[in-house]
Enzyme design. Structure first.
Site, short mmCIF file in Angstrom:
data_model
loop_
_atom_site.label_atom_id
_atom_site.label_comp_id
_atom_site.label_asym_id
_atom_site.label_seq_id
_atom_site.Cartn_x
_atom_site.Cartn_y
_atom_site.Cartn_z
N LEU A 162 0.86 -1.17 0.00
CA LEU A 162 0.00 0.00 0.00
C LEU A 162 0.91 1.23 0.00
CD1 LEU A 162 -2.66 -0.91 2.75
CD2 LEU A 162 -2.95 -1.04 0.26
N ASP A 163 0.48 2.28 -0.67
CA ASP A 163 1.24 3.52 -0.62
C ASP A 163 1.32 4.03 0.82
OD1 ASP A 163 1.57 3.47 -3.35
OD2 ASP A 163 -0.08 4.87 -3.76
N ARG A 164 2.32 4.82 1.08
CA ARG A 164 2.56 5.31 2.44
C ARG A 164 1.34 6.02 3.02
NH1 ARG A 164 7.81 8.97 4.21
NH2 ARG A 164 7.32 9.12 6.43
N THR A 166 -1.77 5.63 2.14
CA THR A 166 -2.99 4.82 2.07
C THR A 166 -3.12 3.98 3.33
OG1 THR A 166 -2.80 4.67 -0.34
CG2 THR A 166 -4.25 3.09 0.74
N ARG A 272 -4.91 6.07 -8.12
CA ARG A 272 -4.61 7.50 -8.11
C ARG A 272 -4.52 8.06 -9.53
NH1 ARG A 272 0.41 7.62 -3.93
NH2 ARG A 272 0.17 9.89 -4.19
#
Length: 356
Positions: A162-164, A166, A272
């Site tokens: 997961l992105d930081r 998120t 995104r």
């Protein structure tokens, strides 16, 4: 219940009897060229992921550069970063310079809210603002902190990322066999696989009711500063990667739309980029969003609550348990900072995006 430690074989076996010859000794901090033989437990991994694990401390940009240049060879041939290695494959790794770093303090031990725990898999509720692993200026992330908190666990590896910024459901394998089976499911999603990922995203503007499928191919690139970015492209692009995102309107709010977003492919920054390319970026997105609007949201202008993060939350994850085959469905509630912002948005004047 506690995680039972498991002893796992190494990901590769180095054939040290075959060093390169006729070359000067490596400079301080530089490794020699080596040849690695892939074992059974490592079969099916991507070449780039394998090398990133082996060459800890080497910048990702350098790892991808040596792959693109052909210096990394699989069975004597050039190979792409997404090549799936097979048992018995021989990989030549060129000399690489390891960074000269001062001794760093170990990652802080940290536990995270648990959604599931057994002998094969952990599922945590990741908070926003925490990277899933160290690198790119981040000393440690979820996986390093978990390993410090659980020294008895002999194997802990991320199944996905997961992105930081998120938040939400994050899956970790505690056995290599579980990691392999789960990653196979994730690669096969959209077909017969039971894997399903659903996110909650708050986007700027009024999302069109008829726009339910986003399938623009994606192209990953690096900025001049070396930062990773993704853009939409066409099928004619040699580096295009197929991407499929399904969108459903969950709630309409003044100036914004709350979406349920389901992934059928797992590309970098997929949600995104797809939402921003459709003209409705995620509120708070610092890479693909409306930057001026983000600043006003962070200051709480127009709404009596601040939004200081990207409003993207991994709400639901469904998969087949790697040991039993049973379907597992996990849910993560919307974090309080996001829920509070929604309540404030419903009762206040919406902040309009900048007009050209």
């Amino acid at each position: 219940m506690p995680v039972i430690p498991c002893v796992e074989p190494p990901i590769v076996r180095a054939d040290t009897a075959r060093p390169d010859t006729g070359r000067p000794a490596p400079a301080p901090g530089e490794t020699r060229a080596s040849r690695l033989r892939v074992d059974e437990d490592s079969a099916g991994q991507r070449l780039d992921n394998l090398l990133l694990r082996l060459l800890k401390g080497v910048p990702k940009t350098h790892v991808y550069r040596v792959i693109r240049s052909g210096e990394v060879r699989v069975n004597g041939r050039r190979a792409a970063a997404d090549t799936r290695v097979q048992a018995g494959d021989e990989i030549r790794v060129p000399p690489v310079r390891l960074p000269q770093r001062e001794a760093q303090a170990p990652a802080p031990a940290r536990e995270f809210p648990l959604l599931l725990e057994d002998d094969h898999v952990l599922a945590i509720d990741k908070p926003a603002g925490v990277a899933v692993h160290g690198g790119s200026g981040v000393s440690s992330g979820v996986i390093e902190q978990l390993r410090q908190a659980r020294p008895q666990a002999r194997f802990l590896e991320l199944v996905h990322r997961l992105d930081r910024e998120t938040s939400g459901v994050l899956l970790v394998a505690c056995r290599r066999s579980a990691l392999t089976r789960l990653q196979e499911q994730f690669r096969a999603r959209g077909g017969a696989s039971a894997v399903g990922k659903t996110y909650v995203a708050l986007v700027v503007g009024d999302w069109p009711a008829s726009l339910k499928v986003l399938d623009a191919p994606l192209h990953k690139y690096l900025t001049p500063e070396g930062e990773r970015r993704v853009r939409t492209t066409t099928a004619a692009d040699a580096q295009a990667r197929q991407a499929l995102t399904l969108v459903r309107v969950a709630r309409r709010l003044p100036g914004y739309t709350l979406l349920d977003v389901t992934l059928r492919t797992g590309r970098t920054h997929q949600i995104r980029v797809h939402l921003a390319a459709a003209g409705h970026p995620i509120a708070g997105d610092d890479k693909y969003g409306d930057f001026a609007l983000n600043k006003r949201l962070a200051r709480g202008e127009g709404v009596p609550a601040r939004l200081e993060r990207m409003f993207l939350h991994a709400r639901r994850l469904r998969f087949e348990h790697p040991a039993t085959g049973a379907t597992v469905e996990l849910e993560s509630p919307l974090p309080e900072d996001c829920a509070r912002f929604l309540r404030a948005l419903e009762n206040a004047r919406a902040i309009p995006p900048d007009t050209p």
